[in-house]
Design an enzyme around this catalytic site. Structure first.
Site, short mmCIF file in Angstrom:
data_model
loop_
_atom_site.label_atom_id
_atom_site.label_comp_id
_atom_site.label_asym_id
_atom_site.label_seq_id
_atom_site.Cartn_x
_atom_site.Cartn_y
_atom_site.Cartn_z
CG ASP A 122 -1.41 1.55 -3.83
OD1 ASP A 122 -0.05 1.31 -4.01
OD2 ASP A 122 -1.74 2.24 -2.96
CD GLU A 162 -8.29 -21.01 -11.83
OE1 GLU A 162 -8.61 -20.99 -10.70
OE2 GLU A 162 -9.36 -19.71 -12.28
CG ASN A 211 -3.15 5.19 -1.10
OD1 ASN A 211 -3.32 4.26 -0.35
ND2 ASN A 211 -4.20 5.50 -1.94
CG HIS A 219 -5.38 -15.74 -6.43
ND1 HIS A 219 -5.06 -16.27 -7.45
CD2 HIS A 219 -7.12 -15.74 -6.57
CE1 HIS A 219 -5.76 -16.61 -8.47
NE2 HIS A 219 -7.30 -16.42 -7.81
CG ASP A 220 -8.34 -19.18 -5.66
OD1 ASP A 220 -8.95 -18.08 -4.95
OD2 ASP A 220 -8.66 -19.14 -6.87
CG ASP A 274 -6.42 -13.16 -13.20
OD1 ASP A 274 -6.90 -14.06 -13.63
OD2 ASP A 274 -5.70 -13.51 -12.07
CG ASP A 277 -1.66 1.26 1.33
OD1 ASP A 277 -2.03 1.94 0.62
OD2 ASP A 277 -1.91 1.54 2.56
CG ASP A 300 -6.00 2.81 0.56
OD1 ASP A 300 -5.11 2.09 0.52
OD2 ASP A 300 -6.44 2.99 -0.79
CG ASP A 329 -10.84 -16.80 -12.95
OD1 ASP A 329 -10.43 -17.08 -12.01
OD2 ASP A 329 -12.00 -16.54 -12.72
#
Length: 560
Positions: free
Chosen positions: A30, A257, A24, A333-334, A99, A22, A26, A200
């Site tokens: 990003d 995938e 900034n 990520h899964d 992706d 990150d 938040d 995907d």
């Protein structure tokens, strides 16, 4: 086999943008954060960076619900940031993969917003709508995210199909307008310099004619939809058309995938003529530690047996040899963290040793390796103790379904299984240093940081010449330098087929042999292999060579 394509000996690094860096404050990663870390990725030595979706999205499914394919999600930055990112990647000699999520869109996409206006709208046929049956859904298909795969629309008195979340309606690939809208979008990104696409659930886009009911067990409310929709009857036609309209015009890397794909399917998707894709992600090795009870799916806590893992890797290495190209991965990520799943994070020594052993197992096979953010420093599962700590929709839905609705598990057991297999394990923020929030953000992170960041982080890894990071760096260098890793044959060492503790295999071409020896256990073992006296110890996760004695999680590779 010659290295015909630039990606044959490349290594890909996957970034989950929300969790990487990150810039900034938040609490959400990003594009600017990624830009600030490009030198780190260049130091690691990777060739390709793959970003999980960065498109405009309501974030119901962490960006896999796209509302505008040609806009950047505001939380991640804007198109100027994207252009600076891709320029920075190219200036460092790396490439960028985006992706591609085109089985479904967000229900906020303007196509779906138009489709809901009525049956005569030109976008109605961009999606899959059906009348109900006797006041119920059109068929018995279950969603991947639990519950029915159909959602009722009161205004039109019809249902629309969503294989995933209710807010992710499936596109109708039977409609040529849908297909060419997708191809136009892909070419638009290619014109911006994008070097390829990770696609995907791409093998789910061809649905069966008539959308028939699926088979289900007596205690299941809905049928497992995957056998019906995976590898459908028009899938190869669609992908060849995509290749003709997009990939053949650019020197791209593409990986699909493909849940439920067999080696025979992969031969068609990723044959060496590249009429469709360059390679596929298959999931067989990811399913080896699933629950014996089919109703519980992946929710379990037992470690995969070496015999099962070796047999699966060997099958894919042998069956695709000379026919198609493998993708090699432990994490994404899964999936939970590799060192907590297939290795041993019970002690710091075993974490480091087993992470290096598993990296060696994978990176000496034939194919294109994928490294998931944090894998190169040995990040572990977070194993959060409370359901409220979890963000992942799949985990939360599964808890309520299996514990509250079906009473198949008690809450304590399910929490143990979620700690082992939740997708949140992969999505906790990247651990950069030992400062607050692991150096990921100065704000409140969108997902809790793994408490292990205080001793598992990039700063620590870069300061230690024996760290997992530098081991990965060397593995990448070896793939670039030794053609045998890319083009050599693969075979198990004679007699290794039934070994429950050691995995030993050979990679060979006309002038080089590599002998890979891997102790999958925490036990000291004795094994004898015929190693020539002039063999070179190419890489090892121990400082010395104990010959026939294999120490806990020992990995070593001889070259001769």
């Amino acid at each position: 086999m010659e290295n015909k394509h630039w990606w044959n000996n490349s290594v890909v690094y996957q970034i989950y943008p929300k969790s990487f860096q990150d810039s900034n404050g938040d609490g959400v990663g990003d594009l600017r954060g990624i830009i600030n870390r490009l030198d780190y990725l260049q130091k690691l030595g990777v060739d390709v960076i793959w970003l999980n979706p960065i498109y405009k999205s309501p974030q119901v499914d962490n960006g896999y619900d796209i509302s505008d394919y040609q806009a950047i999600n505001p939380t991640l930055g804007d198109m100027a940031d994207f252009q600076e990112l891709i320029d920075g990647i190219h200036q460092r000699g790396m490439k960028l993969v985006m992706d591609l999520v085109v089985n479904h869109t967000s229900d906020q996409h303007h196509w779906f917003q138009e489709a809901k206006k009525g049956k005569d709208n030109k976008y109605r046929d961009y999606y899959i709508w059906r009348d109900g049956k006797d006041g119920h859904e059109p068929n018995n298909w279950g969603s991947y995210f639990s519950g029915s795969a159909w959602q009722y629309d009161q205004d039109s008195d019809q249902y629309y199909l969503h294989l995933f979340a209710t807010q992710q309606p499936d596109l109708n690939w039977e409609n040529p307008d849908v297909r060419h809208s997708v191809y136009d979008m892909m070419n638009w990104w290619a014109a911006k310099g994008v070097d390829g696409f990770r696609m995907d659930v791409i093998n789910l886009i061809s649905k069966p004619e008539g959308l028939p009911d699926g088979k289900k067990a007596a205690d299941e409310k809905y049928a497992n939809v995957e056998p019906l929709v995976a590898n459908g009857h028009r899938i190869h036609e669609f992908l060849q058309e995509m290749n003709k309209n997009v990939m053949s015009k650019h020197k791209m890397i593409t990986v699909g995938e493909t849940p439920g794909a067999t080696p025979e399917d992969a031969e068609k998707y990723a044959d060496l003529d590249n009429k469709e894709l360059n390679m596929v992600f298959q999931f067989e090795h990811m399913g080896l530690d699933g629950n014996p009870n089919p109703a519980l799916g992946k929710w379990y806590d037992q470690k995969t047996k070496l015999s099962d893992l070796r047999a699966n890797f060997t099958k894919w290495q042998e069956k695709l040899a000379g026919k198609a190209w493998n993708s090699l991965y432990w994490n994404n990520h899964d999936q939970p963290r590799v060192v907590s799943r297939f290795g041993d994070d019970s002690t710091e020594e075993y974490r480091v040793k087993s992470a290096k052993m598993l990296a060696t197992m994978l990176h000496f096979q034939q194919g294109t390796p994928y490294i998931y953010e944090g894998e190169e420093i040995g990040m572990t599962n977070a194993a959060f103790p409370k359901l409220d700590d979890y963000v992942d929709l799949e985990s939360i839905n599964a808890y309520h379904q299996l514990v509250d609705d079906q009473h198949l598990l008690d809450g304590k057991t399910m929490m143990k299984y979620i700690a082992k297999h939740s997708r949140d394990n992969a999505r906790t923020p990247m651990q950069w240093d030992a400062s607050a929030n692991a150096g990921f953000t100065t704000g409140t992170p969108w997902e809790k940081v793994n408490p292990a960041y205080k001793y598992i982080n990039v700063d620590q890894a870069l300061a230690d010449p024996n760290s997992i990071f530098y081991y990965y760096q060397k593995l990448i260098q070896l793939r670039h330098e030794l053609p045998v890793i890319t083009n050599g044959s693969y075979r198990l060492v004679d007699g290794n087929e039934d070994d429950q503790e050691v995995y030993a295999y050979l990679r060979q071409n006309a002038d080089t042999t590599l002998l890979v020896i891997l102790n999958y256990t925490a036990q000291g073992l004795t094994r004898h292999y015929d190693v020539p006296s002039d063999a070179k110890l190419l890489i090892s996760n121990y400082a010395d060579d104990a010959g026939d004695v294999l120490r806990p999680y020992e990995a070593k590779v001889y070259q001769y």
